[in-house]
Design an enzyme around this catalytic site. Structure first.
Site: not given
Length: 458
Positions: A86, A89-90, A166
């Site tokens: 994740h 991905e950013h 997040e």
């Protein structure tokens, strides 16, 4: 059974470049997978590197969805790198050797397109949706960011802060948190039980070097599927992809595509238990469920029908009993999650804390009744209709069609034609569903709860 004129999965209608080497093909190999009356022409090319390109040409559309799918998700992380997929991905949107972050986003937005990405437990997807005439731009930008991102140290620190926010935001959403709590109750410390985002304890100390190592070891050509759907020409897409990847780390020696994730050995699950996350919320959130079947299990079509009957819509048993007749909850539904080697079945409800006991009792009673008595012929027909309708209606945009191509290749190893899938749903019998219900719904159930229950047993 395929429609007349359709090509069965795995059948080569047109193939070129069949010279092979020990490590894979030395030339791109292309074949037509289907010419489906319900869709467009689907073609698949395997590049020498082992990277696969699938397209569905739909001339009636004026848009194209283009996606790069990597067979890497949160379950591929070790404990110290939990959240790396994740995190990456950013970071891939933050800049390459050719483009900065602003240029990546502005170049697509300037033509009215959109880009995004998401990480799951078993794969990661980066995608863009643009007008057909802007597909070359989308291919160049998306291939660049996936293949050749630089992961600058300053960007790592910036996105670390974003991801921690997040995670905090997720913790403030008990309706989402309860599903993660349920997965943890079933899978425990197995990667399938962990948060896709990681936690503050794993994300905070994660180094650029750890992320860079994860990137270069996992983002390799045989693990990648590129899919596109809309008004396009397959040969042109392949040519543009090869051009965009030339000279990048994904332009590698000949290799064969990686097989889809194996289903064995089966994932060990924990004994049924109750897990409560105490929070002073206005509403209680509960998930009651159990381990289910993996995504290649032939009973998956029967499970889809059973799920529709139990909690798949407003006409479902649980919705009618708990919301419509008794008004005990605003939201109540059942769902099934399927992985390569495991799966989950669960029932979610959000209700006032004082109504939790009644909601759980009604849910357990309905599950037990269905396990013992099964469903009716009328419910079978309705469940099948819901499955077929939701699938076909979901294919009315290029994004859904692009996702179907990629998931078929990445997760199943083949693309099931639309009408074959509909036939598989139609072939589900009452005995299929009731046999599955008797097995699945009689299993010991785990319970996950988020709400104000500090001094209360559930």
């Amino acid at each position: 059974m395929a429609r007349p004129g359709a090509t069965p999965p795995g059948t080569d209608r047109h193939a070129v470049g069949t010279i092979r080497s020990a490590g894979g093909s030395t030339r791109a190999v292309t074949r037509t997978l289907s010419e489906d009356p319900l869709g467009g022409t689907v073609r698949r090319t395997v590049l020498p590197s082992g990277l696969r390109v699938l397209t569905e040409a739909i001339p009636a559309m004026r848009s194209v969805s283009f996606g790069i799918w990597v067979a890497v998700g949160s379950r591929d992380e070790t404990g110290p790198t939990a959240g790396a997929a994740h995190f990456l991905e950013h970071l891939l949107f933050k800049g390459t050797h050719k483009r900065g972050a602003l240029e990546i986003s502005s170049s697509i937005e300037a033509v009215g397109g959109e880009t995004n990405a998401f990480t799951t437990k078993e794969y990661t997807c980066y995608y863009a949706r643009v007008l057909d005439e802007d597909l070359p731009l989308a291919i160049d930008v998306m291939c660049d960011l996936v293949a050749d991102s630089v992961l600058e140290p300053a960007d790592v620190e910036t996105e670390r802060g974003v991801i921690l926010e997040e995670i905090a935001m997720h913790d403030d959403e008990p309706g989402d948190e309860v599903h993660d709590l349920f997965a943890r109750a079933v899978y425990g410390d197995h990667p399938l039980g962990r948060l896709i985002s990681g936690t503050s304890d794993t994300v905070t100390p994660m180094t650029r070097r750890q992320i860079q190592t994860f990137y270069r070891r996992r983002y390799v050509a045989p693990q990648i599927v590129i899919a596109a759907a809309g008004n396009l020409d397959h040969a042109a897409v392949v040519r543009l992809v090869r051009q965009a990847l030339r000279g990048t780390p994904l332009d590698t020696e000949p290799a064969s595509p990686a097989p889809h994730r194996p289903a064995a050995p089966a994932v060990r699950t924990r004994a049924a238990s109750t897990v409560v996350q105490v929070k002073e919320t206005e509403q209680a959130h509960v998930v009651l469920g159990c381990p289910a079947i993996d995504r290649l299990d032939e009973r998956r079509f029967a499970l889809g029908v059973l799920n529709n009957v139990l909690g798949g819509g407003m006409s479902s048993r649980l919705f009618q009993e708990i919301r419509e007749q008794r008004g005990l909850a605003y939201s109540v539904y059942s769902y099934a999650s399927q992985y390569a080697d495991s799966g989950l079945f669960g029932v979610y409800a959000g209700c006032a804390p004082g109504r939790v006991d009644e909601v759980l009792e009604l849910t357990r009673t309905e599950l037990a009744r269905t396990a013992e008595q099964g469903i009716t012929e009328a419910e079978l027909a309705r469940g099948k209709g819901m499955s077929k309708g939701s699938f076909v209606l979901g294919l009315e945009d290029t994004g859904s069609r692009m996702s179907r191509l990629a998931k078929g290749e990445l997760l199943y190893g083949n693309l099931m034609p639309v009408n074959e899938l509909l036939d598989r749903v139609d072939s589900v019998t009452l005995d299929d569903v009731n046999t599955l219900a008797a097995d699945l719904l009689a299993r010991p159930m785990s319970l996950a709860v988020v709400g104000p229950f500090a001094n209360r047993t559930l």
